[in-house]
Design a protein around this motif. Structure first.
Motif, PDB file in Angstrom:
ATOM      1  N   UNK A  24       0.823  -1.213   0.000  1.00 46.45           N
ATOM      2  CA  UNK A  24       0.000   0.000   0.000  1.00 46.45           C
ATOM      3  C   UNK A  24       0.857   1.263   0.000  1.00 46.45           C
ATOM      4  N   UNK A  25       1.932   1.266   0.780  1.00 48.93           N
ATOM      5  CA  UNK A  25       2.821   2.427   0.781  1.00 48.93           C
ATOM      6  C   UNK A  25       3.466   2.618  -0.583  1.00 48.93           C
ATOM      7  N   UNK A  26       3.862   1.509  -1.212  1.00 42.75           N
ATOM      8  CA  UNK A  26       4.422   1.594  -2.549  1.00 42.75           C
ATOM      9  C   UNK A  26       3.377   2.084  -3.546  1.00 42.75           C
ATOM     10  N   UNK A  27       2.156   1.551  -3.414  1.00 44.63           N
ATOM     11  CA  UNK A  27       1.099   1.933  -4.334  1.00 44.63           C
ATOM     12  C   UNK A  27       0.733   3.403  -4.242  1.00 44.63           C
ATOM     13  N   UNK A  28       0.640   3.926  -3.016  1.00 44.89           N
ATOM     14  CA  UNK A  28       0.234   5.315  -2.844  1.00 44.89           C
ATOM     15  C   UNK A  28       1.354   6.309  -3.120  1.00 44.89           C
ATOM     16  N   UNK A  29       2.590   5.823  -3.159  1.00 46.38           N
ATOM     17  CA  UNK A  29       3.707   6.739  -3.426  1.00 46.38           C
ATOM     18  C   UNK A  29       4.281   6.607  -4.833  1.00 46.38           C
ATOM     19  N   UNK A  64       2.855   1.573  -7.955  1.00 50.67           N
ATOM     20  CA  UNK A  64       3.077   0.124  -8.087  1.00 50.67           C
ATOM     21  C   UNK A  64       2.785  -0.539  -6.742  1.00 50.67           C
ATOM     22  N   UNK A  65       2.010  -1.638  -6.674  1.00 51.29           N
ATOM     23  CA  UNK A  65       1.555  -2.491  -7.784  1.00 51.29           C
ATOM     24  C   UNK A  65       0.085  -2.324  -8.158  1.00 51.29           C
ATOM     25  N   UNK A  66      -0.620  -1.342  -7.558  1.00 54.63           N
ATOM     26  CA  UNK A  66      -2.072  -1.265  -7.758  1.00 54.63           C
ATOM     27  C   UNK A  66      -2.512  -0.236  -8.788  1.00 54.63           C
ATOM     28  N   UNK A  67      -1.677   0.749  -9.014  1.00 55.72           N
ATOM     29  CA  UNK A  67      -2.074   1.880  -9.838  1.00 55.72           C
ATOM     30  C   UNK A  67      -1.890   3.170  -9.056  1.00 55.72           C
ATOM     31  N   UNK A  89      -6.643  -2.369 -14.484  1.00 59.59           N
ATOM     32  CA  UNK A  89      -6.568  -3.832 -14.400  1.00 59.59           C
ATOM     33  C   UNK A  89      -5.374  -4.300 -13.568  1.00 59.59           C
ATOM     34  N   UNK A  90      -4.324  -3.481 -13.513  1.00 60.94           N
ATOM     35  CA  UNK A  90      -3.168  -3.886 -12.719  1.00 60.94           C
ATOM     36  C   UNK A  90      -3.506  -3.989 -11.236  1.00 60.94           C
ATOM     37  N   UNK A  91      -4.576  -3.324 -10.821  1.00 60.56           N
ATOM     38  CA  UNK A  91      -4.990  -3.402  -9.426  1.00 60.56           C
ATOM     39  C   UNK A  91      -5.293  -4.842  -9.018  1.00 60.56           C
ATOM     40  N   UNK A  92      -5.906  -5.605  -9.934  1.00 59.80           N
ATOM     41  CA  UNK A  92      -6.235  -7.003  -9.625  1.00 59.80           C
ATOM     42  C   UNK A  92      -4.973  -7.830  -9.427  1.00 59.80           C
ATOM     43  N   UNK A 110      -3.857  -9.828  -6.037  1.00 56.50           N
ATOM     44  CA  UNK A 110      -3.594 -11.269  -6.062  1.00 56.50           C
ATOM     45  C   UNK A 110      -2.190 -11.580  -5.570  1.00 56.50           C
ATOM     46  N   UNK A 111      -1.197 -10.855  -6.079  1.00 58.55           N
ATOM     47  CA  UNK A 111       0.190 -11.140  -5.720  1.00 58.55           C
ATOM     48  C   UNK A 111       0.452 -10.800  -4.257  1.00 58.55           C
ATOM     49  N   UNK A 112      -0.070  -9.678  -3.777  1.00 54.87           N
ATOM     50  CA  UNK A 112       0.128  -9.305  -2.374  1.00 54.87           C
ATOM     51  C   UNK A 112      -0.478 -10.359  -1.448  1.00 54.87           C
ATOM     52  N   UNK A 113      -1.717 -10.775  -1.738  1.00 49.84           N
ATOM     53  CA  UNK A 113      -2.345 -11.807  -0.923  1.00 49.84           C
ATOM     54  C   UNK A 113      -1.601 -13.126  -0.984  1.00 49.84           C
ATOM     55  N   UNK A 114      -1.184 -13.523  -2.177  1.00 48.43           N
ATOM     56  CA  UNK A 114      -0.456 -14.790  -2.330  1.00 48.43           C
ATOM     57  C   UNK A 114       0.868 -14.764  -1.575  1.00 48.43           C
ATOM     58  N   UNK A 115       1.496 -13.603  -1.489  1.00 45.04           N
ATOM     59  CA  UNK A 115       2.780 -13.510  -0.792  1.00 45.04           C
ATOM     60  C   UNK A 115       2.625 -13.791   0.701  1.00 45.04           C
ATOM     61  N   UNK A 116       1.688 -13.103   1.361  1.00 46.80           N
ATOM     62  CA  UNK A 116       1.610 -13.344   2.809  1.00 46.80           C
ATOM     63  C   UNK A 116       0.935 -14.667   3.136  1.00 46.80           C
ATOM     64  N   UNK A 117       0.111 -15.190   2.231  1.00 50.46           N
ATOM     65  CA  UNK A 117      -0.445 -16.523   2.441  1.00 50.46           C
ATOM     66  C   UNK A 117       0.641 -17.591   2.299  1.00 50.46           C
ATOM     67  N   UNK A 118       1.585 -17.377   1.387  1.00 49.14           N
ATOM     68  CA  UNK A 118       2.696 -18.321   1.219  1.00 49.14           C
ATOM     69  C   UNK A 118       3.590 -18.345   2.450  1.00 49.14           C
ATOM     70  N   UNK A 119       3.837 -17.168   3.023  1.00 54.20           N
ATOM     71  CA  UNK A 119       4.642 -17.112   4.248  1.00 54.20           C
ATOM     72  C   UNK A 119       3.933 -17.864   5.366  1.00 54.20           C
ATOM     73  N   UNK A 120       2.632 -17.636   5.516  1.00 55.42           N
ATOM     74  CA  UNK A 120       1.875 -18.328   6.555  1.00 55.42           C
ATOM     75  C   UNK A 120       1.876 -19.830   6.327  1.00 55.42           C
TER      76      UNK A 120
END
Length: 307
Positions: A93-98, A101-104, A196-199, A203-213
């Protein structure tokens, strides 16, 4: 029943009811402010709701899910999901708002609490946590079963990330285009204002922390072969937040994302719950495993008596 279990139930149903209260304010009272004249302390309640309603329901959801994870799977399972989810989602989110990337290219407005670094409300990573873990637990319950092969592990992570992304399918167009928007896109995209990059970012952000868990959860036996009773709280949490987004979209006259969200989000979430093993205590009606409303518990339990 322990005090923490009571707090969990109060927070869970408080989360659901506060979202309903917020919907009434945004979709019913805001377009028709004259209604406040007929409600006791209507103007005061409306100001409170608009000023902090979003913060309250997110905090209630966070506490409810955290207590549920601690009670059902242990404190290590809870923290090994929550910490990566907060850290990775906040970073995105910090990257996205500044940088975009990665949401738009977007910015948050007011209404969701104090902003970290002046960019991201502190409540946003919390919502990633409690909806994200609900989505991932449903995916694990429906796909892993007793045979935890690496293919099934990857499928569960992908499905969990898809369920999380599908929530945003429905939420984002409404929350950024309502009469009181909570964020806005500097460069509106082709999908009802969303790029469309928001999707892909979701997906990638969620998959990353789910993979760590998933790595931390490998040795926790209580997280293997999840049954329907264990998944009832995640199902309630996911569907309640999906419904909130859906009604917001309906109020804004945005319908296509709703149908897409149902197809790739709500319906698969229910299917994952359904394909999970039936719990030994859920012999007849699965709905009987719903955590009871606190008010019902107060009526059925004499004062000073605990179950």
């Amino acid at each position: 029943m322990t005090r923490l279990m009571r707090i969990e139930k109060w927070c869970l149903w408080g989360h659901v009811l506060s979202m309903a209260f917020g919907l009434a304010g945004l979709l019913w009272v805001m377009p028709h402010p004259e209604i406040l004249d007929y409600l006791p302390a209507g103007s005061t309640l409306y100001r409170w709701s608009m000023a902090g309603g979003g913060v309250v329901y997110i905090l209630l959801g966070t506490v409810a899910v955290a207590l549920y994870l601690r009670r059902t799977f242990g404190w290590q399972a809870w923290l090994s999901f929550m910490i990566p989810a907060l850290a990775i989602s906040l970073s995105s989110e910090l990257s996205g708002t500044s940088t975009g990337f990665p949401f738009g290219d977007y910015s948050y407005l007011n209404g969701l609490g104090y902003k970290i670094a002046g960019l991201v409300p502190f409540t946003i990573p919390l919502s990633w946590f409690y909806v994200g873990v609900s989505a991932y637990l449903l995916a694990r319950g429906g796909l892993l079963g007793e045979r935890m092969t690496w293919v099934r592990q990857l499928a569960a992570i992908a499905t969990g990330a898809l369920l999380l992304m599908s929530w945003d399918f429905v939420l984002d167009p409404a929350m950024s285009q309502t009469a009181m928007p909570f964020w806005y896109w500097h460069q509106p995209g082709a999908f009802f204002g969303m790029p469309y990059e928001n999707f892909a970012g979701w997906f990638v952000t969620g998959a990353m922390f789910m993979s760590v868990a998933a790595l931390f959860w490998q040795r926790n036996e209580r997280l293997q072969n999840l049954d329907r009773e264990q998944l009832m709280v995640p199902l309630i949490m996911y569907l309640a937040n999906f419904s909130f987004a859906m009604f917001m979209s309906v109020g804004g006259g945005i319908y296509v994302p709703i149908f897409l969200g149902i197809v790739v989000g709500a319906a698969p979430a229910i299917a994952c719950w359904w394909f999970a093993p039936k719990s030994s205590t859920a012999d007849a009606d699965p709905a009987a495993q719903l955590p009871p409303m606190p008010v019902m518990e107060m009526v059925s339990t004499p004062a000073g008596v605990s179950k």
